[in-house]
Scaffold this motif. Structure first.
Motif, mmCIF file in Angstrom:
data_model
loop_
_atom_site.group_PDB
_atom_site.id
_atom_site.type_symbol
_atom_site.label_atom_id
_atom_site.label_comp_id
_atom_site.label_asym_id
_atom_site.label_seq_id
_atom_site.Cartn_x
_atom_site.Cartn_y
_atom_site.Cartn_z
ATOM 1 N N LEU A 119 0.868 -1.186 0.000
ATOM 2 C CA LEU A 119 0.000 0.000 0.000
ATOM 3 C C LEU A 119 0.895 1.223 0.000
ATOM 4 O O LEU A 119 1.675 1.424 0.927
ATOM 5 C CB LEU A 119 -0.908 0.034 1.230
ATOM 6 N N ASP A 120 0.781 2.037 -1.033
ATOM 7 C CA ASP A 120 1.655 3.199 -1.159
ATOM 8 C C ASP A 120 0.924 4.524 -1.016
ATOM 9 O O ASP A 120 1.533 5.578 -1.144
ATOM 10 C CB ASP A 120 2.369 3.158 -2.516
ATOM 11 N N ALA A 121 -0.372 4.457 -0.761
ATOM 12 C CA ALA A 121 -1.159 5.670 -0.593
ATOM 13 C C ALA A 121 -2.427 5.322 0.173
ATOM 14 O O ALA A 121 -2.838 4.157 0.227
ATOM 15 C CB ALA A 121 -1.514 6.298 -1.942
ATOM 16 N N ALA A 122 -3.046 6.324 0.756
ATOM 17 C CA ALA A 122 -4.257 6.119 1.550
ATOM 18 C C ALA A 122 -5.520 6.269 0.725
ATOM 19 O O ALA A 122 -6.622 6.041 1.229
ATOM 20 C CB ALA A 122 -4.278 7.091 2.727
ATOM 21 N N LYS A 123 -5.371 6.653 -0.547
ATOM 22 C CA LYS A 123 -6.533 6.824 -1.419
ATOM 23 C C LYS A 123 -6.396 5.913 -2.629
ATOM 24 O O LYS A 123 -5.309 5.741 -3.181
ATOM 25 C CB LYS A 123 -6.644 8.276 -1.883
ATOM 26 N N ALA A 124 -7.541 5.376 -3.057
ATOM 27 C CA ALA A 124 -7.545 4.400 -4.146
ATOM 28 C C ALA A 124 -6.939 4.969 -5.423
ATOM 29 O O ALA A 124 -6.123 4.307 -6.084
ATOM 30 C CB ALA A 124 -8.975 3.922 -4.399
ATOM 31 N N GLU A 125 -7.314 6.191 -5.779
ATOM 32 C CA GLU A 125 -6.840 6.730 -7.055
ATOM 33 C C GLU A 125 -5.318 6.911 -7.067
ATOM 34 O O GLU A 125 -4.662 6.711 -8.094
ATOM 35 C CB GLU A 125 -7.534 8.058 -7.383
ATOM 36 N N ASP A 126 -4.751 7.262 -5.913
ATOM 37 C CA ASP A 126 -3.302 7.460 -5.849
ATOM 38 C C ASP A 126 -2.554 6.124 -5.893
ATOM 39 O O ASP A 126 -1.571 5.973 -6.629
ATOM 40 C CB ASP A 126 -2.933 8.222 -4.575
ATOM 41 N N HIS A 127 -3.019 5.167 -5.107
ATOM 42 C CA HIS A 127 -2.351 3.863 -5.082
ATOM 43 C C HIS A 127 -2.489 3.162 -6.433
ATOM 44 O O HIS A 127 -1.510 2.601 -6.956
ATOM 45 C CB HIS A 127 -2.930 2.985 -3.977
ATOM 46 N N ASP A 128 -3.673 3.179 -7.001
ATOM 47 C CA ASP A 128 -3.901 2.494 -8.273
ATOM 48 C C ASP A 128 -3.070 3.106 -9.396
ATOM 49 O O ASP A 128 -2.579 2.391 -10.284
ATOM 50 C CB ASP A 128 -5.380 2.535 -8.646
ATOM 51 N N ALA A 129 -2.895 4.432 -9.358
ATOM 52 C CA ALA A 129 -2.059 5.088 -10.367
ATOM 53 C C ALA A 129 -0.614 4.632 -10.228
ATOM 54 O O ALA A 129 0.090 4.409 -11.228
ATOM 55 C CB ALA A 129 -2.160 6.603 -10.227
ATOM 56 N N PHE A 130 -0.153 4.469 -8.999
ATOM 57 C CA PHE A 130 1.214 4.040 -8.744
ATOM 58 C C PHE A 130 1.421 2.611 -9.213
ATOM 59 O O PHE A 130 2.480 2.254 -9.737
ATOM 60 C CB PHE A 130 1.513 4.180 -7.255
ATOM 61 N N ARG A 131 0.403 1.779 -9.025
ATOM 62 C CA ARG A 131 0.479 0.369 -9.437
ATOM 63 C C ARG A 131 0.039 0.180 -10.890
ATOM 64 O O ARG A 131 0.058 -0.943 -11.399
ATOM 65 C CB ARG A 131 -0.383 -0.478 -8.507
ATOM 66 N N ARG A 132 -0.422 1.253 -11.534
ATOM 67 C CA ARG A 132 -0.843 1.244 -12.937
ATOM 68 C C ARG A 132 -1.946 0.222 -13.213
ATOM 69 O O ARG A 132 -2.034 -0.337 -14.299
ATOM 70 C CB ARG A 132 0.356 0.959 -13.844
ATOM 71 N N THR A 133 -2.789 -0.019 -12.219
ATOM 72 C CA THR A 133 -3.892 -0.972 -12.362
ATOM 73 C C THR A 133 -5.053 -0.506 -11.493
ATOM 74 O O THR A 133 -4.870 -0.322 -10.288
ATOM 75 C CB THR A 133 -3.462 -2.389 -11.926
ATOM 76 N N SER A 134 -6.206 -0.339 -12.068
ATOM 77 C CA SER A 134 -7.361 0.113 -11.290
ATOM 78 C C SER A 134 -7.888 -1.024 -10.417
ATOM 79 O O SER A 134 -7.801 -2.202 -10.766
ATOM 80 C CB SER A 134 -8.466 0.609 -12.227
ATOM 81 N N GLY A 135 -8.422 -0.662 -9.259
ATOM 82 C CA GLY A 135 -9.015 -1.628 -8.351
ATOM 83 C C GLY A 135 -8.061 -2.279 -7.383
ATOM 84 O O GLY A 135 -8.489 -3.031 -6.490
ATOM 85 N N VAL A 136 -6.762 -2.010 -7.513
ATOM 86 C CA VAL A 136 -5.781 -2.683 -6.660
ATOM 87 C C VAL A 136 -5.924 -2.256 -5.199
ATOM 88 O O VAL A 136 -5.803 -3.079 -4.287
ATOM 89 C CB VAL A 136 -4.342 -2.402 -7.159
ATOM 90 N N PHE A 137 -6.205 -0.974 -4.963
ATOM 91 C CA PHE A 137 -6.318 -0.483 -3.588
ATOM 92 C C PHE A 137 -7.432 -1.231 -2.843
ATOM 93 O O PHE A 137 -7.200 -1.768 -1.748
ATOM 94 C CB PHE A 137 -6.600 1.017 -3.596
ATOM 95 N N ASP A 138 -8.609 -1.268 -3.420
ATOM 96 C CA ASP A 138 -9.739 -1.924 -2.754
ATOM 97 C C ASP A 138 -9.481 -3.415 -2.578
ATOM 98 O O ASP A 138 -9.821 -3.999 -1.539
ATOM 99 C CB ASP A 138 -11.025 -1.707 -3.559
ATOM 100 N N HIS A 139 -8.873 -4.035 -3.580
ATOM 101 C CA HIS A 139 -8.565 -5.465 -3.474
ATOM 102 C C HIS A 139 -7.541 -5.714 -2.368
ATOM 103 O O HIS A 139 -7.620 -6.723 -1.652
ATOM 104 C CB HIS A 139 -8.048 -5.981 -4.816
ATOM 105 N N THR A 140 -6.586 -4.814 -2.228
ATOM 106 C CA THR A 140 -5.574 -4.968 -1.181
ATOM 107 C C THR A 140 -6.221 -4.942 0.205
ATOM 108 O O THR A 140 -5.909 -5.783 1.065
ATOM 109 C CB THR A 140 -4.515 -3.862 -1.288
ATOM 110 N N LEU A 141 -7.107 -4.006 0.433
ATOM 111 C CA LEU A 141 -7.790 -3.945 1.727
ATOM 112 C C LEU A 141 -8.601 -5.213 1.977
ATOM 113 O O LEU A 141 -8.673 -5.717 3.112
ATOM 114 C CB LEU A 141 -8.695 -2.718 1.794
#
Length: 377
Positions: A119-141
């Protein structure tokens, strides 16, 4: 497990890059990972032999990394073998659709001690941009929740760099709320895709240390800093200040790491800190997907290959690793720093920025006085 550790004989931790295959394309990836496995990665037989050699060397912990370690179908077998030998085990899967409750349960059933997600950010849009894949933040949680439900100790890995220092407070708040057992904070080394990213100044490292240290005083979570060993110096200075001791009154030859930085184990049976200051090739070793033994995944110089020599022989006898374990060889500010034994600067970043792994770490703000004596382990 850790008393009497001699880093010239064995590392505290081995990380094995089980494969370079990964379906993500993270902007900082040191491996520039590709979706498909390489034809020359270690076979199952070679991998089992490697696990046994880690145990024979006397190292207590092995971490199965990648790429995405779930790309290896033999991962549960490798974990079972490690556990049968008495090793502590960790795994770092990439958060892709392949990470399901069933996969996490299977890792737990195989004996895995600790699982790590990024997890590299507290917001989905920031983390997903860093991972270059949408939905990764929510899936990680969701993965964190599922792993806890399975009874696995959960670790979060976070990269702190220019992209998220302004939101570091938010990330720390999320980490605290997740109630994990281990937070590993990585500071950028410009290798792989990370070469394209800007690097924080030394002063911004110190500001980040301040926030991370404040969290460490509030939680039981083990907090480990990777590629910023000068955080140990920062903690030591905080301890001196807490005790009202002036640094010019310190008997340097009689001090060691603060107790909070050398815990044998963390909460709920999680993996703890090493008993002394770990650095690239010094208490830590990285093994590539094709068997190359390196000081660190961020210091891509091969000391040998487990296909040709035993891991123990390479670790103990490689000229490269011997140099990295000798703090008297360090140059610049690192060479005269009294903290060079418990810190030593990031050898990986020194190499990436100067081409010399013994040079000073440019991202440390500390200015030692010429003639300082070294802090012993």
């Amino acid at each position: 497990m850790t008393h009497g550790f001699d880093f010239s004989e064995r590392p505290f931790l081995v990380i094995w890059e089980t494969t370079r295959a990964c379906d993500l394309a993270c902007v900082h990836c040191r491996a520039s990972a590709d979706p498909n496995p390489a034809p020359d990665e270690l076979t199952s037989e070679e991998a089992l032999r490697l696990v046994r050699e880690v145990r024979e060397m006397g190292t207590p912990i092995i971490v199965f990394s990648g790429g995405d370690c779930l790309k290896r179908t033999d991962l549960p077998d490798l974990i079972r073998e490690a556990k049968s030998l008495g090793l502590r085990t960790g795994a770092i899967p990439a958060v892709t659709p392949a990470v399901t409750y069933e996969k996490i349960s299977a890792l737990k059933a195989s004996g895995l001690d600790q699982i790590a997600f990024s997890l590299d950010a507290a917001k989905a849009e920031d983390h997903d941009a860093f991972r270059r894949t949408s939905g990764v933040f929510d899936h990680t949680l969701e993965c964190v929740r599922q792993a806890k439900e399975c009874g696995l100790a959960v670790q979060i890995n976070s990269l702190v760099n220019v992209h998220n220092t302004a939101q570091l407070d938010e990330l720390i708040h999320l980490i605290e709320k997740l109630d994990i057992v281990f937070w590993e904070v990585f500071f950028l080394v410009p290798v792989g895709r990370g070469k394209e990213l800007p690097l924080m100044s030394a002063e911004r490292f110190e500001a980040a240390f301040e926030k991370i240290y404040a969290l460490s005083q509030r939680v039981q979570t083990v907090i480990k800093i990777t590629e910023a060993p000068h955080y140990r110096r920062f903690c030591f200075e905080k301890e001196l200040a807490r005790q009202g001791i002036r640094s010019d009154r310190v008997e340097w030859d009689k001090v060691s790491l603060p107790a909070s930085l050398k815990r044998d184990a963390g909460p709920r049976g999680s993996i703890g800190h090493a008993p002394q200051g770990v650095n690239a090739g010094k208490g830590f070793i990285f093994i590539s997907y094709r068997g190359e033994v390196m000081p660190s995944g961020f210091l891509p110089l091969a000391a040998g290959n487990v296909r040709e020599n035993s891991l123990k022989e390479i670790y103990r006898n490689s000229p490269l690793l011997k140099e990295l374990r000798d703090a008297s060889l360090l140059k610049g500010r690192c060479g005269i720093c009294p903290y060079r034994e418990i810190c030593g600067g990031s050898r990986s970043r020194a190499y990436a920025l100067t081409g010399d792994y013994l040079e000073e770490d440019p991202c440390c703000a500390y200015q030692p006085v010429l003639g300082s004596r070294s802090v012993v382990r």
